[in-house]
Design a protein around this motif. Structure first.
Motif, PDB file in Angstrom:
ATOM      1  N   PRO A  81       0.804  -1.208   0.000  1.00 60.78           N
ATOM      2  CA  PRO A  81       0.000   0.000   0.000  1.00 60.78           C
ATOM      3  C   PRO A  81       0.844   1.268   0.000  1.00 60.78           C
ATOM      4  CG  PRO A  81       0.151  -0.838   2.219  1.00 60.78           C
ATOM      5  CD  PRO A  81       0.895  -1.815   1.345  1.00 60.78           C
ATOM      6  N   GLY A  82       0.239   2.349  -0.518  1.00 63.38           N
ATOM      7  CA  GLY A  82       0.823   3.672  -0.372  1.00 63.38           C
ATOM      8  C   GLY A  82       0.316   4.305   0.915  1.00 63.38           C
ATOM      9  N   ASN A  83       0.411   5.622   0.982  1.00 63.19           N
ATOM     10  CA  ASN A  83      -0.051   6.329   2.170  1.00 63.19           C
ATOM     11  C   ASN A  83      -1.571   6.479   2.148  1.00 63.19           C
ATOM     12  OD1 ASN A  83       2.567   6.710   3.198  1.00 63.19           O
ATOM     13  ND2 ASN A  83       2.850   8.504   1.875  1.00 63.19           N
ATOM     14  N   VAL A  84      -2.159   6.574   3.338  1.00 61.75           N
ATOM     15  CA  VAL A  84      -3.589   6.784   3.476  1.00 61.75           C
ATOM     16  C   VAL A  84      -3.863   8.287   3.460  1.00 61.75           C
ATOM     17  CG1 VAL A  84      -5.625   6.400   4.910  1.00 61.75           C
ATOM     18  CG2 VAL A  84      -3.817   4.666   4.818  1.00 61.75           C
ATOM     19  N   THR A  85      -4.739   8.732   2.544  1.00 64.55           N
ATOM     20  CA  THR A  85      -5.111  10.145   2.447  1.00 64.55           C
ATOM     21  C   THR A  85      -6.632  10.258   2.509  1.00 64.55           C
ATOM     22  OG1 THR A  85      -5.163  10.061   0.026  1.00 64.55           O
ATOM     23  CG2 THR A  85      -3.084  10.718   1.057  1.00 64.55           C
ATOM     24  N   PRO A  86      -7.153  11.449   2.775  1.00 65.16           N
ATOM     25  CA  PRO A  86      -8.619  11.607   2.847  1.00 65.16           C
ATOM     26  C   PRO A  86      -9.276  11.495   1.474  1.00 65.16           C
ATOM     27  CG  PRO A  86      -7.494  13.369   4.027  1.00 65.16           C
ATOM     28  CD  PRO A  86      -6.450  12.663   3.217  1.00 65.16           C
ATOM     29  N   SER A  87     -10.462  10.902   1.447  1.00 63.66           N
ATOM     30  CA  SER A  87     -11.246  10.798   0.219  1.00 63.66           C
ATOM     31  C   SER A  87     -12.478  11.687   0.351  1.00 63.66           C
ATOM     32  CB  SER A  87     -11.670   9.349  -0.044  1.00 63.66           C
ATOM     33  OG  SER A  87     -12.496   9.270  -1.175  1.00 63.66           O
ATOM     34  N   VAL A  88     -12.405  12.864  -0.247  1.00 68.50           N
ATOM     35  CA  VAL A  88     -13.487  13.838  -0.136  1.00 68.50           C
ATOM     36  C   VAL A  88     -14.705  13.402  -0.944  1.00 68.50           C
ATOM     37  CG1 VAL A  88     -14.137  16.238  -0.559  1.00 68.50           C
ATOM     38  CG2 VAL A  88     -11.814  15.684   0.216  1.00 68.50           C
ATOM     39  N   VAL A  89     -14.468  12.924  -2.160  1.00 72.07           N
ATOM     40  CA  VAL A  89     -15.579  12.611  -3.060  1.00 72.07           C
ATOM     41  C   VAL A  89     -16.435  11.478  -2.514  1.00 72.07           C
ATOM     42  CG1 VAL A  89     -16.187  11.864  -5.388  1.00 72.07           C
ATOM     43  CG2 VAL A  89     -14.284  13.446  -5.050  1.00 72.07           C
ATOM     44  N   TYR A 180     -13.924  17.086  -7.180  1.00 74.30           N
ATOM     45  CA  TYR A 180     -12.485  17.379  -7.177  1.00 74.30           C
ATOM     46  C   TYR A 180     -11.897  16.969  -5.842  1.00 74.30           C
ATOM     47  CZ  TYR A 180      -8.165  20.076  -6.975  1.00 74.30           C
ATOM     48  OH  TYR A 180      -6.848  20.457  -6.828  1.00 74.30           O
ATOM     49  N   ASN A 181     -10.811  16.216  -5.904  1.00 70.13           N
ATOM     50  CA  ASN A 181     -10.097  15.809  -4.704  1.00 70.13           C
ATOM     51  C   ASN A 181      -8.783  16.578  -4.650  1.00 70.13           C
ATOM     52  OD1 ASN A 181      -8.671  14.540  -2.631  1.00 70.13           O
ATOM     53  ND2 ASN A 181      -9.521  12.525  -3.109  1.00 70.13           N
ATOM     54  N   GLY A 182      -8.739  17.598  -3.776  1.00 72.29           N
ATOM     55  CA  GLY A 182      -7.546  18.425  -3.665  1.00 72.29           C
ATOM     56  C   GLY A 182      -6.345  17.695  -3.115  1.00 72.29           C
ATOM     57  N   HIS A 183      -6.553  16.613  -2.373  1.00 66.95           N
ATOM     58  CA  HIS A 183      -5.427  15.860  -1.819  1.00 66.95           C
ATOM     59  C   HIS A 183      -4.632  15.161  -2.916  1.00 66.95           C
ATOM     60  CE1 HIS A 183      -6.767  16.498   2.313  1.00 66.95           C
ATOM     61  NE2 HIS A 183      -8.000  16.226   1.886  1.00 66.95           N
ATOM     62  N   GLU A 184      -5.332  14.791  -4.016  1.00 66.33           N
ATOM     63  CA  GLU A 184      -4.650  14.165  -5.146  1.00 66.33           C
ATOM     64  C   GLU A 184      -4.554  15.099  -6.345  1.00 66.33           C
ATOM     65  OE1 GLU A 184      -5.408   9.664  -5.553  1.00 66.33           O
ATOM     66  OE2 GLU A 184      -7.356  10.480  -4.985  1.00 66.33           O
ATOM     67  N   ASN A 185      -5.191  16.278  -6.255  1.00 65.33           N
ATOM     68  CA  ASN A 185      -5.275  17.229  -7.369  1.00 65.33           C
ATOM     69  C   ASN A 185      -5.806  16.518  -8.621  1.00 65.33           C
ATOM     70  OD1 ASN A 185      -5.080  19.664  -8.740  1.00 65.33           O
ATOM     71  ND2 ASN A 185      -2.991  19.245  -9.449  1.00 65.33           N
ATOM     72  N   THR A 195     -25.630  -1.882 -17.526  1.00 61.84           N
ATOM     73  CA  THR A 195     -25.705  -3.087 -16.692  1.00 61.84           C
ATOM     74  C   THR A 195     -25.368  -2.786 -15.237  1.00 61.84           C
ATOM     75  OG1 THR A 195     -23.424  -3.627 -17.322  1.00 61.84           O
ATOM     76  CG2 THR A 195     -25.198  -4.640 -18.606  1.00 61.84           C
ATOM     77  N   HIS A 196     -25.492  -1.503 -14.853  1.00 62.44           N
ATOM     78  CA  HIS A 196     -25.328  -1.061 -13.471  1.00 62.44           C
ATOM     79  C   HIS A 196     -23.879  -1.096 -12.984  1.00 62.44           C
ATOM     80  CE1 HIS A 196     -29.635  -1.407 -13.552  1.00 62.44           C
ATOM     81  NE2 HIS A 196     -29.583  -2.710 -13.709  1.00 62.44           N
ATOM     82  N   ARG A 197     -22.944  -1.276 -13.888  1.00 63.16           N
ATOM     83  CA  ARG A 197     -21.538  -1.197 -13.502  1.00 63.16           C
ATOM     84  C   ARG A 197     -21.117   0.266 -13.442  1.00 63.16           C
ATOM     85  NH1 ARG A 197     -18.973  -5.914 -15.166  1.00 63.16           N
ATOM     86  NH2 ARG A 197     -17.138  -5.167 -14.017  1.00 63.16           N
ATOM     87  N   ARG A 198     -20.113   0.552 -12.629  1.00 64.80           N
ATOM     88  CA  ARG A 198     -19.646   1.925 -12.502  1.00 64.80           C
ATOM     89  C   ARG A 198     -18.196   2.036 -12.957  1.00 64.80           C
ATOM     90  NH1 ARG A 198     -18.914   3.692  -7.683  1.00 64.80           N
ATOM     91  NH2 ARG A 198     -19.111   5.890  -8.199  1.00 64.80           N
ATOM     92  N   PHE A 199     -17.877   3.176 -13.567  1.00 64.57           N
ATOM     93  CA  PHE A 199     -16.483   3.485 -13.870  1.00 64.57           C
ATOM     94  C   PHE A 199     -16.274   4.976 -13.680  1.00 64.57           C
ATOM     95  CE2 PHE A 199     -18.541   4.088 -17.994  1.00 64.57           C
ATOM     96  CZ  PHE A 199     -17.919   5.234 -18.501  1.00 64.57           C
ATOM     97  N   GLU A 200     -15.012   5.361 -13.566  1.00 66.31           N
ATOM     98  CA  GLU A 200     -14.692   6.766 -13.386  1.00 66.31           C
ATOM     99  C   GLU A 200     -13.621   7.190 -14.371  1.00 66.31           C
ATOM    100  OE1 GLU A 200     -13.185   7.382  -9.391  1.00 66.31           O
ATOM    101  OE2 GLU A 200     -11.121   7.310 -10.077  1.00 66.31           O
ATOM    102  N   LEU A 201     -13.712   8.439 -14.771  1.00 63.77           N
ATOM    103  CA  LEU A 201     -12.644   9.079 -15.524  1.00 63.77           C
ATOM    104  C   LEU A 201     -11.886   9.977 -14.567  1.00 63.77           C
ATOM    105  CD1 LEU A 201     -14.470  10.138 -18.827  1.00 63.77           C
ATOM    106  CD2 LEU A 201     -13.249   8.011 -18.336  1.00 63.77           C
ATOM    107  N   ARG A 202     -10.565   9.863 -14.583  1.00 64.82           N
ATOM    108  CA  ARG A 202      -9.713  10.668 -13.697  1.00 64.82           C
ATOM    109  C   ARG A 202      -8.987  11.713 -14.541  1.00 64.82           C
ATOM    110  NH1 ARG A 202      -8.572   8.618  -8.744  1.00 64.82           N
ATOM    111  NH2 ARG A 202      -6.423   9.398  -8.756  1.00 64.82           N
ATOM    112  N   LEU A 203      -9.274  12.973 -14.265  1.00 63.02           N
ATOM    113  CA  LEU A 203      -8.680  14.075 -15.010  1.00 63.02           C
ATOM    114  C   LEU A 203      -7.727  14.839 -14.100  1.00 63.02           C
ATOM    115  CD1 LEU A 203     -11.419  13.375 -16.430  1.00 63.02           C
ATOM    116  CD2 LEU A 203     -11.552  15.764 -17.091  1.00 63.02           C
ATOM    117  N   PRO A 204      -6.460  14.978 -14.476  1.00 62.05           N
ATOM    118  CA  PRO A 204      -5.527  15.731 -13.629  1.00 62.05           C
ATOM    119  C   PRO A 204      -5.995  17.171 -13.448  1.00 62.05           C
ATOM    120  CG  PRO A 204      -4.371  14.529 -15.358  1.00 62.05           C
ATOM    121  CD  PRO A 204      -5.820  14.455 -15.684  1.00 62.05           C
ATOM    122  N   GLY A 205      -5.909  17.678 -12.224  1.00 58.34           N
ATOM    123  CA  GLY A 205      -6.259  19.060 -11.938  1.00 58.34           C
ATOM    124  C   GLY A 205      -7.748  19.245 -11.705  1.00 58.34           C
ATOM    125  N   ARG A 206      -8.145  20.497 -11.584  1.00 58.68           N
ATOM    126  CA  ARG A 206      -9.547  20.839 -11.333  1.00 58.68           C
ATOM    127  C   ARG A 206     -10.243  21.151 -12.654  1.00 58.68           C
ATOM    128  NH1 ARG A 206     -12.912  22.843  -7.329  1.00 58.68           N
ATOM    129  NH2 ARG A 206     -11.257  22.961  -5.756  1.00 58.68           N
TER     130      ARG A 206
END
Length: 534
Positions: A81-89, A180-185, A195-206
Motif C-alpha cells: 500500500p501507499g499512504n492513506v489520504t482523505p477521500s473527499v468525493v 475534485y479531490n484536492g489531496h490528489e489534485n 448493466t449497473h456497472r460503474r467506472f470513473e474518468l480521472r482528469l488531472p487538476g480541477r
C-alpha cells in the motif's frame, strides 16, 4: 519481517473483495475493461478511446475498525500500500446516501500496487457494534462505490469532453456524479453503465463545471416546460418568421406574432437555451434544430409540436394512473380511446393525421431500400393518411396502391395520393383486402397489445399468398427514442414499443418468416417478412 502493533483490522469479506479486485486488475487491460463495461462501442471506437485514456485501477470500499494502522494491516496481508489520504468525493457520496451523520466522519483512500496498476481502497472506519455496521452491510451488498477507473492521458478540456460525449452517446454510459479531490489534485467523473456497472474518468487538476446530480434532475423535471415552449413557438409560427426574415429582433417578432414584447423576449431566450435559436445583438436566427418547426416544408414537425403540447401533453398528467393500472391515461382523462375521441373532434383528428405525416422522414429510404421491380400492387393496412404509400407510388410509377383505413382517415388521405390508388374502408382486426404483392404495416402494431397485434397479423396472413412480402415499420427497443415512445404509448394509446425479437415471435406465430431488419431515420426500423408456406 516484524510488523508494528496493528490497530486496524479488516473483516474477511473485505479482505476477499480486495483480493478479487487485485486479481481483476492483474488480468485485464484497457480494451478488456472497455469491452466489458461498454459493449455498445465498436472495436474501432474502443481503440480510439484507448488512445486517450488507460485502465488505471479498480476500487472497493471496505470497513476497518479504524484508519489508524490500516496501512500496516494491508502490509500484513502481503499487499504493497501507499499512504492513506482523505477521500473527499466518496465521503460526500456516502453523506448524500445515508445522511449528514456521515459528513464529519473520516474516509480514507489508499492505493495498493498491482503491477503497473493498482487497487484503490476506500476505507470508512466502523467500530464494532456501532450504528454504522448497517451502512457497511448495505455497501458490501450493493457495491455502490466499487468501480473501474480510467486515467485520461490527454491534457486540456477538449479531449475529455469529447470522450465523455462518446462514452455516453455511443457507449450508453450515464453520468453518476463526481468531484475534485484536492489531496490528489484530480477531478473524478463517475459514470454508470446500462448493466449497473460503474467506472470513473480521472482528469488531472480541477475541471469545472463539475457534474451536479441535483441540477441534472432539475433539468429532467423541467422538460415539460420545454415541450410547452416548443409548442408555443409552433403556434406563433416563429420559425416561419425567422426563416423569411433572419435576424429579426424581439420587438419586430412581437408585432408579427401579436405578442407582448417582454414576454416574447423571455420565451426567445429560453428557446435559445434549448438550441432552437441563436441570439446576438438582440436579433434571432433559426438553428438546424429549430428549422423543422417551419410550416409547408416536406418534413415539418410543426403539427407534431402542437399535438405533443396539446392533447397528448394533457394526458401525461395521468401517467401515474397508467402505471398503477396498466390502462391508458388518455382514456382515463377523456372517457375514450384517442382514436374515438379525435373522430368526435375533427380539428384534433386533422391535427393527429398531420402530426403522423410529420414523421414521414423515416419513410424516405424505403422506396430504394426494397426491390419493388416485380411488385404491382401494394396494400397499406392502417396507413393513416398514406404517407408511406404515397412515397412508394411517387417513386415507382408502375405500382398500384390500396389504402385500407377508417373512413375518417381515408378522407384525410385522398388529397395526398395519386389516382392509381384505391381507398377501402374497414377494420383490420376483421379482414384485410386480398390481392396485394406487398403489404405495409407502418406504425400500426405499436398501438395495440400482443393479442390485438396477432389478430391484425393473422388477418394480413389470410389475405396473402405464401411468399408475399410484409413490410413492418416500427421503433425498436432498446433505442432511447423507442424507450421514450414506449411510455408515450402506455400513456396515450394503450400500446407499446417492442424489440426485434418480440416482433419476430409475433410474426412467427401469425405465419410469417422474418428476412431482414433495416435502420430508418428518426429512430425507426423496417422489418422485412414474408408469408410462410401454409
Amino acid at each position: 519481517m516484524n510488523f508494528p502493533v496493528v490497530q486496524a483490522r479488516l473483516a474477511e469479506p473485505d479482505v476477499a473483495r480486495i483480493e478479487r479486485a487485485a486479481a481483476y486488475v492483474e488480468a485485464h487491460d484497457t480494451d478488456d475493461v472497455l469491452a466489458e463495461l461498454l459493449p455498445g462501442l465498436a472495436p474501432a471506437e474502443r481503440a480510439d478511446v484507448a488512445r486517450h485514456l488507460v485502465f488505471d485501477h479498480t476500487a472497493v470500499l471496505v470497513f476497518p475498525d479504524s484508519l489508524d494502522g490500516l496501512r500496516e494491516e494491508l502490509c500484513r496481508l502481503g499487499l504493497e500500500p501507499g499512504n492513506v489520504t482523505p477521500s473527499v468525493v466518496v465521503r460526500d457520496r456516502l453523506t448524500r446516501r445515508y445522511g449528514p451523520a456521515l459528513a464529519d466522519l473520516p474516509v480514507g483512500i489508499v492505493h495498493v500496487a498491482v503491477g503497473t496498476r493498482s487497487v484503490e481502497i476506500f476505507a470508512l472506519p466502523v467500530a464494532p457494534d456501532s450504528a454504522l455496521e448497517a451502512v457497511a452491510a448495505d455497501e458490501r451488498e450493493a457495491e455502490h462505490e466499487s468501480h473501474h477507473a480510467f486515467a485520461v492521458t490527454a491534457p486540456g478540456p477538449v479531449v475529455p469532453a469529447g470522450l465523455r460525449l462518446l462514452l455516453q452517446e455511443r457507449g450508453g454510459a450515464v453520468p453518476d456524479g463526481g468531484g475534485y479531490n484536492g489531496h490528489e489534485n484530480v477531478t473524478v467523473l463517475y459514470h454508470r453503465t446500462a448493466t449497473h456497472r460503474r467506472f470513473e474518468l480521472r482528469l488531472p487538476g480541477r475541471h469545472d463545471p463539475l457534474p451536479d446530480p441535483t441540477a441534472a434532475l432539475l433539468g429532467v423535471m423541467t422538460g415539460a416546460w420545454a415541450t410547452q415552449a416548443v409548442a408555443t413557438m409552433a403556434e406563433l409560427n416563429i420559425a416561419d418568421h425567422l426563416a423569411d426574415h433572419p435576424g429579426l429582433d424581439a420587438d419586430t417578432l412581437a408585432d408579427l406574432t401579436a405578442t407582448h414584447p417582454d414576454a416574447l423576449r423571455r420565451l426567445l431566450r429560453y428557446l435559445t437555451s434549448l438550441g432552437l435559436l441563436t441570439s446576438a445583438d438582440g436579433t434571432y436566427h433559426l438553428t438546424a434544430t429549430g428549422q423543422p418547426l417551419r410550416t409547408g416544408t416536406e418534413f415539418s414537425l410543426h403539427p407534431l409540436a402542437q399535438l405533443y403540447g396539446g392533447p397528448f401533453y394533457d394526458s401525461f398528467t395521468g401517467l401515474t394512473h397508467a402505471v398503477r393500472t396498466g390502462e391508458e391515461a388518455f382514456a382515463h382523462r377523456h372517457g375514450q380511446h384517442h382514436f374515438a375521441y379525435f373522430a368526435q373532434h375533427p380539428e384534433l383528428g386533422s391535427l393527429f393525421h398531420r402530426a403522423m405525416a410529420a414523421s414521414a422522414e423515416m419513410f424516405a429510404p424505403v422506396p430504394t431500400l426494397i426491390d419493388f421491380s416485380a411488385v404491382k400492387r401494394v396494400v397499406d393496412v392502417g396507413g393513416g393518411n398514406g404517407a408511406l404509400l404515397a412515397r412508394l407510388l411517387r417513386t415507382h410509377a408502375h405500382l398500384e396502391g390500396v389504402l385500407f383505413e377508417r373512413p375518417g382517415a381515408l378522407e384525410e388521405a385522398r388529397a395526398h395520393l395519386p389516382e392509381r390508388c384505391s381507398f377501402v374502408a374497414g377494420d383490420f382486426t376483421q379482414s384485410v383486402p386480398e390481392g396485394g404483392d406487398v403489404y405495409l404495416l407502418s406504425r400500426v402494431l405499436h398501438d395495440w397489445d400482443d393479442d390485438r397485434c396477432l389478430a391484425i397479423l393473422r388477418r394480413c396472413a389470410e389475405a396473402m399468398h405464401p411468399g408475399t412480402q410484409l413490410l413492418l415499420v416500427e421503433r425498436l427497443l432498446p433505442t432511447p427514442t423507442a424507450v421514450a415512445w414506449d411510455v408515450h404509448m402506455l400513456c396515450n394509446v394503450g400500446g407499446r414499443e417492442r424489440d426485434e425479437a418480440h416482433y419476430g415471435r409475433l410474426l412467427a406465430e401469425a405465419g410469417f418468416e422474418v428476412r431482414a431488419c433495416h435502420g430508418l431515420p428518426l429512430g425507426a426500423s423496417l422489418v422485412e417478412a414474408v408469408r410462410a408456406p401454409v
